[in-house]
Enzyme design. Structure first.
Site, PDB file in Angstrom:
ATOM      1  N   GLY A 122      50.976  45.814  33.411  1.00 34.06           N
ATOM      2  CA  GLY A 122      52.078  45.692  34.362  1.00 34.06           C
ATOM      3  C   GLY A 122      51.600  46.300  35.661  1.00 34.06           C
ATOM      4  O   GLY A 122      51.481  47.515  35.758  1.00 34.06           O
ATOM      5  N   HIS A 123      51.247  45.462  36.615  1.00 31.09           N
ATOM      6  CA  HIS A 123      50.669  45.944  37.883  1.00 31.09           C
ATOM      7  C   HIS A 123      51.690  45.751  39.004  1.00 31.09           C
ATOM      8  O   HIS A 123      52.067  44.623  39.312  1.00 31.09           O
ATOM      9  CB  HIS A 123      49.368  45.189  38.193  1.00 31.09           C
ATOM     10  CG  HIS A 123      48.269  45.485  37.199  1.00 31.09           C
ATOM     11  ND1 HIS A 123      47.019  44.941  37.273  1.00 31.09           N
ATOM     12  CD2 HIS A 123      48.252  46.307  36.110  1.00 31.09           C
ATOM     13  CE1 HIS A 123      46.273  45.403  36.276  1.00 31.09           C
ATOM     14  NE2 HIS A 123      47.003  46.224  35.554  1.00 31.09           N
ATOM     15  N   ASP A 149      48.254  52.524  34.243  1.00 33.69           N
ATOM     16  CA  ASP A 149      49.346  52.767  35.192  1.00 33.69           C
ATOM     17  C   ASP A 149      48.951  53.741  36.299  1.00 33.69           C
ATOM     18  O   ASP A 149      49.784  54.511  36.802  1.00 33.69           O
ATOM     19  CB  ASP A 149      50.603  53.273  34.459  1.00 33.69           C
ATOM     20  CG  ASP A 149      51.049  52.310  33.379  1.00 33.69           C
ATOM     21  OD1 ASP A 149      50.874  51.091  33.573  1.00 33.69           O
ATOM     22  OD2 ASP A 149      51.565  52.776  32.346  1.00 33.69           O
ATOM     23  N   GLN A 167      44.755  48.283  32.119  1.00 31.84           N
ATOM     24  CA  GLN A 167      44.748  49.501  31.282  1.00 31.84           C
ATOM     25  C   GLN A 167      43.856  50.567  31.938  1.00 31.84           C
ATOM     26  O   GLN A 167      43.736  50.573  33.141  1.00 31.84           O
ATOM     27  CB  GLN A 167      44.312  49.188  29.849  1.00 31.84           C
ATOM     28  CG  GLN A 167      45.303  48.348  29.047  1.00 31.84           C
ATOM     29  CD  GLN A 167      45.232  46.865  29.326  1.00 31.84           C
ATOM     30  OE1 GLN A 167      44.176  46.274  29.262  1.00 31.84           O
ATOM     31  NE2 GLN A 167      46.350  46.244  29.613  1.00 31.84           N
ATOM     32  N   LYS A 185      46.672  50.577  39.898  1.00 29.38           N
ATOM     33  CA  LYS A 185      45.611  49.594  40.150  1.00 29.38           C
ATOM     34  C   LYS A 185      46.140  48.398  40.957  1.00 29.38           C
ATOM     35  O   LYS A 185      45.475  47.933  41.866  1.00 29.38           O
ATOM     36  CB  LYS A 185      45.042  49.086  38.813  1.00 29.38           C
ATOM     37  CG  LYS A 185      44.396  50.193  37.975  1.00 29.38           C
ATOM     38  CD  LYS A 185      43.938  49.683  36.631  1.00 29.38           C
ATOM     39  CE  LYS A 185      45.067  49.276  35.702  1.00 29.38           C
ATOM     40  NZ  LYS A 185      45.946  50.378  35.255  1.00 29.38           N
TER      41      LYS A 185
HETATM   42  P1  GDP Z   1      48.996  49.866  37.373  1.00 30.62           P
HETATM   43  O1  GDP Z   1      49.317  49.380  36.003  1.00 30.62           O
HETATM   44  O2  GDP Z   1      47.769  50.715  37.412  1.00 30.62           O
HETATM   45  O3  GDP Z   1      48.950  48.771  38.399  1.00 30.62           O
HETATM   46  O4  GDP Z   1      50.199  50.828  37.793  1.00 30.62           O
HETATM   47  P2  GDP Z   1      51.784  50.542  37.592  1.00 30.62           P
HETATM   48  O5  GDP Z   1      52.205  49.511  38.569  1.00 30.62           O
HETATM   49  O6  GDP Z   1      52.086  50.312  36.168  1.00 30.62           O
HETATM   50  O7  GDP Z   1      52.371  51.971  37.930  1.00 30.62           O
HETATM   51  C1  GDP Z   1      52.152  52.584  39.152  1.00 30.62           C
HETATM   52  C2  GDP Z   1      53.515  52.866  39.798  1.00 30.62           C
HETATM   53  O8  GDP Z   1      53.352  53.811  40.844  1.00 30.62           O
HETATM   54  C3  GDP Z   1      54.136  51.651  40.458  1.00 30.62           C
HETATM   55  O9  GDP Z   1      55.538  51.764  40.359  1.00 30.62           O
HETATM   56  C4  GDP Z   1      53.697  51.755  41.917  1.00 30.62           C
HETATM   57  O10 GDP Z   1      54.605  51.125  42.805  1.00 30.62           O
HETATM   58  C5  GDP Z   1      53.726  53.253  42.101  1.00 30.62           C
HETATM   59  N1  GDP Z   1      52.732  53.789  43.054  1.00 30.62           N
HETATM   60  C6  GDP Z   1      51.475  53.377  43.299  1.00 30.62           C
HETATM   61  N2  GDP Z   1      50.853  54.231  44.147  1.00 30.62           N
HETATM   62  C7  GDP Z   1      51.747  55.199  44.440  1.00 30.62           C
HETATM   63  C8  GDP Z   1      51.699  56.398  45.225  1.00 30.62           C
HETATM   64  O11 GDP Z   1      50.681  56.744  45.828  1.00 30.62           O
HETATM   65  N3  GDP Z   1      52.828  57.165  45.239  1.00 30.62           N
HETATM   66  C9  GDP Z   1      53.954  56.825  44.569  1.00 30.62           C
HETATM   67  N4  GDP Z   1      55.011  57.651  44.641  1.00 30.62           N
HETATM   68  N5  GDP Z   1      54.035  55.714  43.824  1.00 30.62           N
HETATM   69  C10 GDP Z   1      52.942  54.926  43.742  1.00 30.62           C
HETATM   70  P1  IMO Z   2      48.229  48.632  32.886  1.00 32.01           P
HETATM   71  O1  IMO Z   2      47.223  47.554  33.209  1.00 32.01           O
HETATM   72  C1  IMO Z   2      49.537  51.675  30.069  1.00 32.01           C
HETATM   73  C2  IMO Z   2      48.904  50.835  25.820  1.00 32.01           C
HETATM   74  C3  IMO Z   2      50.108  50.631  24.940  1.00 32.01           C
HETATM   75  C4  IMO Z   2      49.576  51.191  23.628  1.00 32.01           C
HETATM   76  C5  IMO Z   2      48.130  50.712  23.634  1.00 32.01           C
HETATM   77  C6  IMO Z   2      47.870  49.429  22.843  1.00 32.01           C
HETATM   78  O2  IMO Z   2      49.591  48.359  33.442  1.00 32.01           O
HETATM   79  O3  IMO Z   2      47.700  49.971  33.238  1.00 32.01           O
HETATM   80  P2  IMO Z   2      48.426  46.873  23.349  1.00 32.01           P
HETATM   81  O4  IMO Z   2      49.729  46.191  23.610  1.00 32.01           O
HETATM   82  O5  IMO Z   2      47.433  46.755  24.452  1.00 32.01           O
HETATM   83  O6  IMO Z   2      47.820  46.517  22.036  1.00 32.01           O
HETATM   84  O7  IMO Z   2      48.822  48.451  23.222  1.00 32.01           O
HETATM   85  O8  IMO Z   2      47.791  50.506  24.989  1.00 32.01           O
HETATM   86  N1  IMO Z   2      48.836  49.954  27.012  1.00 32.01           N
HETATM   87  C7  IMO Z   2      49.044  50.373  28.268  1.00 32.01           C
HETATM   88  N2  IMO Z   2      49.439  51.583  28.730  1.00 32.01           N
HETATM   89  N3  IMO Z   2      49.262  50.680  30.933  1.00 32.01           N
HETATM   90  C8  IMO Z   2      48.848  49.473  30.480  1.00 32.01           C
HETATM   91  O9  IMO Z   2      48.415  48.497  31.299  1.00 32.01           O
HETATM   92  C9  IMO Z   2      48.770  49.264  29.085  1.00 32.01           C
HETATM   93  N4  IMO Z   2      48.429  48.219  28.314  1.00 32.01           N
HETATM   94  C10 IMO Z   2      48.461  48.654  27.045  1.00 32.01           C
HETATM   95  O10 IMO Z   2      51.213  51.370  25.423  1.00 32.01           O
HETATM   96  O11 IMO Z   2      49.568  52.588  23.663  1.00 32.01           O
HETATM   97 MG    MG Z   3      50.905  49.341  34.667  1.00 34.91          MG
END
Ligand code: GDP
Ligand code: IMO
Ligand code: MG
Length: 423
Positions: free
Chosen positions: A40-41, A13, A221, A16
């Site tokens: 979840g991207h 998270d 991840q 990416k």
């Molecule tokens: P990922 O799994 O690495 O793709 O990240 P996620 O989408 O799960 O979580 C990142 C969250 O931060 C999302 O809600 C993005 O919209 C938000 N986000 C990304 N870059 C920035 C930033 O520079 N500032 C803020 N405030 N939010 C950001």
């Molecule tokens: P992105 O790509 C954050 C965590 C789960 C748990 C562990 C194992 O959005 O960054 P799993 O379902 O993979 O067997 O769970 O990994 N986990 C993540 N945490 N971002 C993710 O993906 C994750 N994908 C799995 O919360 O701790």
């Molecule tokens: Mg994510």
């Protein structure tokens, strides 16, 4: 050498999805190489917010080829739903392809995931998407691959055999058995729609590399969830680090040019497991609210803490990160002072090395260094010079501590809230 890899350097998270969307402006092919719909991207374009789970984050640029690589575990029903959801919102998914070597996730993997989590063993806090059981089947050599999506007879035979085997286990555990034929019907319906997307993507990707096209690998991840390098057993079941891109996409190591490490300006974690810089006070709550730190896949509140340079240094070392993309700098805007963890105190001894031992990690007390905050808005900064000096110092210090270079700074979720930093 036109292959670049983008990975998370923390516990996922990091942002990416947003970075992949920005970088694919100059990319021909984007490849997911591991993980599944546990990811979840998030990508924000204008007023629209999309959360991608299996579809690569290059999908918003119709000219970009999007590949779900052989290293991924893909739930065909969930993938078809995700593609249809995007199409309904006007996103063209015609350029999304699935490797014929990709392993498939089925309902019995999800049930098994739930059983593992609810038993007497270690509770990992998984996403419940069946990821671990599907990778276990792959290693046991009993998995079913996407190539079978193109052959309903083979798919049905394989599915029935595996589902019956799992039903025996469910019976022994007292868990509800799967209605094999009802599940199979869902799988076959998804397979019929997905079949035209199934390709030998290893040839597609290598042909692109040979032709000098730009290929970007999208990690899911983060390094600290890597099956080998993460906080085992509180990890996911794949190699999330850059080495996984070569096996998970089928490209040789010498084709790799840059490794982008996405790094949040603080740290978050979802699920169980050690987190040395976790904050349990108002400060942690403030980061959660300002950063909107709630899981993009499960909606769970993310645990929040200070930037951990010990853990991220390890991550950058293992990945070979030569370009850092620092995200969510804006979330720190209102803080008077900001802490960075520069060492762990374990049994009265200070170390800068990230321990393999779970017991050591659990007992590690973070050694914190405090830097002055900037207490002004950075979300409208569009270049390095727009940032206040204290923010620039914070970024420089982060980079120094993880032994890499800041190449991109992100100050908000939108595409335009991103800028490059010239070395
Ligand atoms: P990922 O799994 O690495 O793709 O990240 P996620 O989408 O799960 O979580 C990142 C969250 O931060 C999302 O809600 C993005 O919209 C938000 N986000 C990304 N870059 C920035 C930033 O520079 N500032 C803020 N405030 N939010 C950001
Ligand atoms: P992105 O790509 C954050 C965590 C789960 C748990 C562990 C194992 O959005 O960054 P799993 O379902 O993979 O067997 O769970 O990994 N986990 C993540 N945490 N971002 C993710 O993906 C994750 N994908 C799995 O919360 O701790
Ligand atoms: Mg994510």
């Amino acid at each position: 050498m036109p292959v670049d890899i983008l990975v998370g350097t923390q516990w996922g998270d990091e942002g990416k999805g947003k970075l992949i969307d920005v970088l694919t402006r100059d990319v021909d092919v984007v490849v997911r190489f591991q993980g599944g719909n546990n990811a979840g991207h998030t990508v924000e374009i204008g007023d629209e917010r999309y959360v991608l789970h299996l579809v690569p984050s290059g999908v918003f640029r119709p000219e970009v080829k999007c590949v779900i690589g052989n290293g991924v575990v893909a739930d065909p029903v969930a993938l078809q739903e995700e593609l249809e959801g995007l199409e309904k919102r006007g996103i063209d998914t015609g350029n999304v392809f699935i490797s014929n070597r990709t392993q498939l996730i089925f309902a019995y993997h999800r049930t098994m995931d739930r059983i593992n989590e609810s038993g007497t063993g270690v509770k990992i806090g998984t996403t419940g998407r069946g990821i671990g059981p599907a990778y276990a089947d792959k290693m046991r050599r009993t998995g079913i691959r996407a190539i079978d999506l193109t052959s309903p007879e083979r798919l049905a035979a394989g599915f029935r055999a595996e589902a019956e085997k799992y039903n025996q286990i469910f019976k022994r555990c007292g868990a509800p058995e799967l209605d094999v034929e009802a599940e199979l019907a869902k799988v076959l319906a998804a397979a019929a729609k997905l079949a035209p997307r199934v390709r030998d993507t290893v040839y597609i990707v290598n042909a692109a590399v040979k032709a000098g096209k730009q290929v970007l690998f999208e990690g899911a991840q983060g390094a600290l969830l890597d099956i080998d390098h993460g906080t085992y057993p509180f990890v996911t079941s794949s190699n999330t680090t850059s080495g996984g891109a070569c096996t998970g996409g089928g490209v040789p190591p010498q084709s790799v040019r840059d490794v982008w490490g996405v790094i949040k300006a603080y740290t978050t974690r979802v699920g169980e497991g050690p987190f040395p810089t976790e904050l349990f006070d108002d400060c942690g709550e403030n980061l959660r609210q300002r950063g909107r730190e709630f899981g993009a896949t499960t909606g769970r509140p993310r645990r929040c803490g200070w930037f951990d340079a010990v853990a991220s240094h390890y991550a950058c070392m293992v990945n070979g990160v030569n370009k850092l993309a620092v995200t969510k700098l804006d979330v720190l805007d209102d803080l008077e002072k900001i802490a960075i963890c520069v060492g762990y105190e374990i049994d009265g001894r200070v170390t800068k090395e990230f321990p393999a031992s779970l017991a050591e990690l659990e007992s590690a007390k973070p050694v914190l260094e405090y830097l002055p905050g900037w207490q002004c808005d950075t979300s409208s900064a569009r270049c390095w010079k727009d940032l206040p000096e204290a923010a620039r110092n914070y970024l420089k210090h982060m980079a120094e501590l993880v032994d890499s270079t800041v190449a991109i700074v992100s100050v908000g979720p939108r595409r335009d809230q991103t800028f490059s930093v010239q070395a």
